[in-house]
Motif scaffolding. Structure first.
Motif, PDB file in Angstrom:
ATOM      1  N   VAL A 127      10.777   8.220  -4.120  1.00  0.00           N
ATOM      2  CA  VAL A 127      10.661   6.926  -4.788  1.00  0.00           C
ATOM      3  C   VAL A 127       9.341   6.326  -4.388  1.00  0.00           C
ATOM      4  O   VAL A 127       8.722   6.772  -3.433  1.00  0.00           O
ATOM      5  CB  VAL A 127      11.820   5.978  -4.388  1.00  0.00           C
ATOM      6  CG1 VAL A 127      13.115   6.435  -5.003  1.00  0.00           C
ATOM      7  CG2 VAL A 127      11.945   5.879  -2.875  1.00  0.00           C
ATOM      8  N   ALA A 128       8.917   5.310  -5.128  1.00  0.00           N
ATOM      9  CA  ALA A 128       7.630   4.682  -4.834  1.00  0.00           C
ATOM     10  C   ALA A 128       7.614   4.182  -3.408  1.00  0.00           C
ATOM     11  O   ALA A 128       8.355   3.271  -3.079  1.00  0.00           O
ATOM     12  CB  ALA A 128       7.387   3.545  -5.816  1.00  0.00           C
ATOM     13  N   PRO A 129       6.813   4.791  -2.503  1.00  0.00           N
ATOM     14  CA  PRO A 129       6.810   4.430  -1.103  1.00  0.00           C
ATOM     15  C   PRO A 129       5.664   3.526  -0.688  1.00  0.00           C
ATOM     16  O   PRO A 129       4.767   3.284  -1.463  1.00  0.00           O
ATOM     17  CB  PRO A 129       6.713   5.774  -0.404  1.00  0.00           C
ATOM     18  CG  PRO A 129       6.094   6.688  -1.390  1.00  0.00           C
ATOM     19  CD  PRO A 129       6.205   6.049  -2.762  1.00  0.00           C
ATOM     20  N   ALA A 130       5.679   3.018   0.529  1.00  0.00           N
ATOM     21  CA  ALA A 130       4.575   2.181   0.993  1.00  0.00           C
ATOM     22  C   ALA A 130       4.372   2.202   2.476  1.00  0.00           C
ATOM     23  O   ALA A 130       5.306   2.304   3.216  1.00  0.00           O
ATOM     24  CB  ALA A 130       4.809   0.762   0.607  1.00  0.00           C
ATOM     25  N   ALA A 131       3.116   2.057   2.893  1.00  0.00           N
ATOM     26  CA  ALA A 131       2.679   1.736   4.234  1.00  0.00           C
ATOM     27  C   ALA A 131       1.937   2.798   4.913  1.00  0.00           C
ATOM     28  O   ALA A 131       1.689   2.894   6.010  1.00  0.00           O
ATOM     29  CB  ALA A 131       3.816   1.295   5.078  1.00  0.00           C
TER      30      ALA A 131
ATOM     31  N   MET B 180       0.849  -1.189   0.000  1.00  0.00           N
ATOM     32  CA  MET B 180       0.000   0.000   0.000  1.00  0.00           C
ATOM     33  C   MET B 180       0.885   1.241   0.000  1.00  0.00           C
ATOM     34  O   MET B 180       1.828   1.355   0.779  1.00  0.00           O
ATOM     35  CB  MET B 180      -0.904   0.012   1.230  1.00  0.00           C
ATOM     36  CG  MET B 180      -1.861   1.179   1.286  1.00  0.00           C
ATOM     37  SD  MET B 180      -2.864   1.121   2.765  1.00  0.00           S
ATOM     38  CE  MET B 180      -1.640   1.332   4.046  1.00  0.00           C
ATOM     39  N   GLN B 181       0.620   2.200  -0.866  1.00  0.00           N
ATOM     40  CA  GLN B 181       1.438   3.387  -1.037  1.00  0.00           C
ATOM     41  C   GLN B 181       1.347   4.316   0.172  1.00  0.00           C
ATOM     42  O   GLN B 181       0.309   4.476   0.788  1.00  0.00           O
ATOM     43  CB  GLN B 181       0.992   4.129  -2.294  1.00  0.00           C
ATOM     44  CG  GLN B 181       1.177   3.335  -3.573  1.00  0.00           C
ATOM     45  CD  GLN B 181       2.630   3.253  -3.998  1.00  0.00           C
ATOM     46  OE1 GLN B 181       3.331   4.254  -3.972  1.00  0.00           O
ATOM     47  NE2 GLN B 181       3.071   2.080  -4.389  1.00  0.00           N
ATOM     48  N   SER B 182       2.486   4.945   0.470  1.00  0.00           N
ATOM     49  CA  SER B 182       2.568   5.903   1.558  1.00  0.00           C
ATOM     50  C   SER B 182       3.415   7.078   1.114  1.00  0.00           C
ATOM     51  O   SER B 182       4.097   7.022   0.094  1.00  0.00           O
ATOM     52  CB  SER B 182       3.182   5.256   2.796  1.00  0.00           C
ATOM     53  OG  SER B 182       3.539   6.221   3.760  1.00  0.00           O
ATOM     54  N   LEU B 183       3.383   8.160   1.880  1.00  0.00           N
ATOM     55  CA  LEU B 183       4.213   9.318   1.581  1.00  0.00           C
ATOM     56  C   LEU B 183       5.377   9.434   2.548  1.00  0.00           C
ATOM     57  O   LEU B 183       6.086  10.434   2.538  1.00  0.00           O
ATOM     58  CB  LEU B 183       3.349  10.600   1.665  1.00  0.00           C
ATOM     59  CG  LEU B 183       2.137  10.656   0.736  1.00  0.00           C
ATOM     60  CD1 LEU B 183       1.305  11.896   1.051  1.00  0.00           C
ATOM     61  CD2 LEU B 183       2.566  10.647  -0.718  1.00  0.00           C
ATOM     62  N   ASN B 184       5.604   8.427   3.380  1.00  0.00           N
ATOM     63  CA  ASN B 184       6.497   8.602   4.521  1.00  0.00           C
ATOM     64  C   ASN B 184       7.662   7.632   4.594  1.00  0.00           C
ATOM     65  O   ASN B 184       8.559   7.837   5.405  1.00  0.00           O
ATOM     66  CB  ASN B 184       5.676   8.500   5.819  1.00  0.00           C
ATOM     67  CG  ASN B 184       4.602   9.568   5.878  1.00  0.00           C
ATOM     68  OD1 ASN B 184       4.887  10.726   6.099  1.00  0.00           O
ATOM     69  ND2 ASN B 184       3.357   9.180   5.625  1.00  0.00           N
ATOM     70  N   ILE B 185       7.672   6.598   3.769  1.00  0.00           N
ATOM     71  CA  ILE B 185       8.762   5.639   3.807  1.00  0.00           C
ATOM     72  C   ILE B 185       8.817   4.909   2.472  1.00  0.00           C
ATOM     73  O   ILE B 185       7.792   4.753   1.800  1.00  0.00           O
ATOM     74  CB  ILE B 185       8.586   4.635   4.977  1.00  0.00           C
ATOM     75  CG1 ILE B 185       9.878   3.853   5.238  1.00  0.00           C
ATOM     76  CG2 ILE B 185       7.406   3.720   4.740  1.00  0.00           C
ATOM     77  CD1 ILE B 185       9.816   2.994   6.505  1.00  0.00           C
TER      78      ILE B 185
ATOM     79  N   ASN C  75       8.108  -1.154   0.647  1.00  0.00           N
ATOM     80  CA  ASN C  75       8.668  -2.478   0.884  1.00  0.00           C
ATOM     81  C   ASN C  75       7.545  -3.493   0.695  1.00  0.00           C
ATOM     82  O   ASN C  75       6.628  -3.566   1.519  1.00  0.00           O
ATOM     83  CB  ASN C  75       9.252  -2.580   2.294  1.00  0.00           C
ATOM     84  CG  ASN C  75       9.981  -3.901   2.525  1.00  0.00           C
ATOM     85  OD1 ASN C  75       9.804  -4.860   1.779  1.00  0.00           O
ATOM     86  ND2 ASN C  75      10.798  -3.957   3.562  1.00  0.00           N
ATOM     87  N   PRO C  76       7.592  -4.296  -0.392  1.00  0.00           N
ATOM     88  CA  PRO C  76       6.503  -5.251  -0.630  1.00  0.00           C
ATOM     89  C   PRO C  76       6.348  -6.264   0.493  1.00  0.00           C
ATOM     90  O   PRO C  76       5.269  -6.840   0.657  1.00  0.00           O
ATOM     91  CB  PRO C  76       6.905  -5.926  -1.944  1.00  0.00           C
ATOM     92  CG  PRO C  76       8.372  -5.701  -2.070  1.00  0.00           C
ATOM     93  CD  PRO C  76       8.636  -4.375  -1.437  1.00  0.00           C
ATOM     94  N   ARG C  77       7.405  -6.478   1.263  1.00  0.00           N
ATOM     95  CA  ARG C  77       7.316  -7.445   2.362  1.00  0.00           C
ATOM     96  C   ARG C  77       6.251  -7.047   3.391  1.00  0.00           C
ATOM     97  O   ARG C  77       5.614  -7.903   4.001  1.00  0.00           O
ATOM     98  CB  ARG C  77       8.677  -7.578   3.052  1.00  0.00           C
ATOM     99  CG  ARG C  77       9.790  -8.112   2.163  1.00  0.00           C
ATOM    100  CD  ARG C  77       9.537  -9.544   1.798  1.00  0.00           C
ATOM    101  NE  ARG C  77      10.655 -10.111   1.061  1.00  0.00           N
ATOM    102  CZ  ARG C  77      10.550 -10.779  -0.068  1.00  0.00           C
ATOM    103  NH1 ARG C  77       9.360 -10.939  -0.614  1.00  0.00           N
ATOM    104  NH2 ARG C  77      11.603 -11.294  -0.660  1.00  0.00           N
TER     105      ARG C  77
ATOM    106  N   GLY D  90       3.180  -1.596  15.114  1.00  0.00           N
ATOM    107  CA  GLY D  90       4.260  -1.008  15.902  1.00  0.00           C
ATOM    108  C   GLY D  90       5.564  -0.978  15.138  1.00  0.00           C
ATOM    109  O   GLY D  90       6.299   0.016  15.162  1.00  0.00           O
ATOM    110  N   PHE D  91       5.866  -2.069  14.441  1.00  0.00           N
ATOM    111  CA  PHE D  91       7.104  -2.177  13.668  1.00  0.00           C
ATOM    112  C   PHE D  91       7.141  -1.145  12.543  1.00  0.00           C
ATOM    113  O   PHE D  91       8.122  -0.400  12.387  1.00  0.00           O
ATOM    114  CB  PHE D  91       7.210  -3.589  13.092  1.00  0.00           C
ATOM    115  CG  PHE D  91       8.396  -3.809  12.197  1.00  0.00           C
ATOM    116  CD1 PHE D  91       9.622  -4.146  12.734  1.00  0.00           C
ATOM    117  CD2 PHE D  91       8.279  -3.687  10.823  1.00  0.00           C
ATOM    118  CE1 PHE D  91      10.734  -4.363  11.919  1.00  0.00           C
ATOM    119  CE2 PHE D  91       9.366  -3.887   9.988  1.00  0.00           C
ATOM    120  CZ  PHE D  91      10.603  -4.219  10.542  1.00  0.00           C
ATOM    121  N   LEU D  92       6.079  -1.074  11.765  1.00  0.00           N
ATOM    122  CA  LEU D  92       6.064  -0.210  10.597  1.00  0.00           C
ATOM    123  C   LEU D  92       6.135   1.267  10.981  1.00  0.00           C
ATOM    124  O   LEU D  92       6.917   2.035  10.415  1.00  0.00           O
ATOM    125  CB  LEU D  92       4.804  -0.475   9.769  1.00  0.00           C
ATOM    126  CG  LEU D  92       4.585   0.437   8.566  1.00  0.00           C
ATOM    127  CD1 LEU D  92       5.746   0.335   7.583  1.00  0.00           C
ATOM    128  CD2 LEU D  92       3.279   0.100   7.870  1.00  0.00           C
TER     129      LEU D  92
END
Length: 369
Positions: free
Chosen positions: A365-369, A1-6, A9-11, A63-65
């Motif tokens: 770059v293409a971000p996620a989370a 899922m795309q994010s603007l902050n990190i 990571n497909p994992r 919590g991790f993300l």
């Protein structure tokens, strides 16, 4: 899922898919047995029969993300962070809440609107039927969102010891609550006392990963095998000693959430460190499953219940195992399709309204989370 902050990571999406799928299998098994189908038994099938552990993965992953994001951004702008969380959670959550109040209209009280903030407590409208029952986790998750920017700041200032001290306090609260609560299993399962430590353990895992990524990547396959074995064994232990739905009060549950979350945190670190790519079609499918996992999670119980009540037990081949597999595949596919429609219709338009909540701009770059 795309994010603007990190950086994407497909994992992470794949882990979301796993969490939603484990919970789905848990509820499918319950419905299947409720139709007099042959159920699984024994400790080594506990990842399904105790598949509520997928909720522990969701909480630990949150919590991790978010701690990973904080470590990148260095500072979280509270207003923008909460705004993004509301845009992420509230549109679909409010939809499910309104479905619940519509179903229970004859018993609805005006003060029930306050359950929007506490669907995990008391007689929340969403808990009145299995169709909307999964929504209890959202209030626990949002409580974490409300305090996370402060926790992240203090953890970065004071180090892992700060999170360790919070875990000690959480352990004390668990012990104290056990002495006065007659239904402590449900309390540990669905409240702040029982679940908040899982977010903290996820945060600690992100901090431990920082600066050790190259070393962990070197041993990732071995770590992944060990983490998988740990998750299976801890879930089997719970099934053997104190299964959910068993005794309403068991001292085992005092430490269960920490044990569960430690296993999942180990698995998250190992999977995020694992560099080998999956086959393209599988990679894309799992990432899509992670993208729509919120809709999948909130809608799956409704799908399973409708199929159980309106279709029932289906025996197209006469072979119990094959018939169960066909029912599982069909119900999973229907849920996947409905979740995709829900994501595109309810979630995605609001997700486009999010903005960066870090004190510095995210990488281009293409971000996620």
């Amino acid at each position: 899922m795309q994010s603007l902050n990190i950086q994407y990571n497909p994992r992470i999406d794949q882990l979301r898919w796993l969490a939603a799928t484990v919970v789905f299998l848990f509820h499918f098994h319950l419905e299947y047995r409720g139709l007099s189908g042959a159920g699984l038994s024994g400790p080594w099938s506990a990842l399904i029969t105790e598949g509520h552990t997928g909720v522990g993965l969701f909480f630990t992953l949150s919590g991790f993300l978010f701690m990973q994001i904080a470590l990148v951004q260095k500072q979280i702008v509270y207003r923008d962070f909460v705004r993004n969380r509301v845009l992420r959670i509230f549109p679909l959550f409010l939809t499910i809440f309104l479905v619940a109040t519509s179903i229970g209209r004859d018993k609805f009280q005006p003060q029930d609107l306050l359950y929007l903030f506490a669907t995990n407590l008391g007689l929340a409208p969403t808990s009145g039927t299995v169709v909307t029952g999964a929504a209890w986790t959202i209030s626990v998750e949002f409580l974490f969102y409300m305090v996370f920017p402060f926790l992240a700041r203090f953890a970065m200032e004071r180090g892992l010891r700060y999170l360790a001290n919070l875990l000690v306090l959480m352990a004390f609260f668990k012990v104290a609550a056990y002495t006065v609560n007659d239904n402590s299993t449900l309390m540990y399962f669905s409240t702040f006392v029982g679940r908040f430590d899982q977010f903290l353990i996820g945060m600690a895992a992100a901090m431990l990963l920082q600066g050790r990524r190259a070393r962990l990547q070197e041993f990732a396959p071995l770590l992944l095998a060990a983490a998988s074995a740990l998750v299976v064994c801890t879930t089997a232990l719970m099934h053997t000693v104190a299964p959910f739905g068993g005794a309403p009060k068991s001292s085992f549950w005092i430490g269960w959430s920490m044990l569960e979350s430690a296993g999942w945190a180990f698995f998250i670190v190992a999977w995020v460190s694992f560099q080998r790519r999956l086959p393209g079609a599988i990679e894309r499918a799992l990432c899509h499953g992670g993208k729509v996992s919120f809709s999948f999670y909130l809608l799956h119980m409704g799908v399973l219940h409708v199929l159980a009540t309106k279709v029932g037990l289906v025996r197209p081949t006469g072979h119990a195992g094959l018939d169960a597999a066909i029912m599982l595949a069909a119900s999973y596919g229907i849920t996947w399709l409905l979740a995709t429609i829900s994501y595109n219709t309810i979630e995605e338009p609001f997700l486009r309204m999010r903005r960066s909540y870090g004190a510095r701009q995210a990488p281009a770059v293409a971000p996620a989370a």
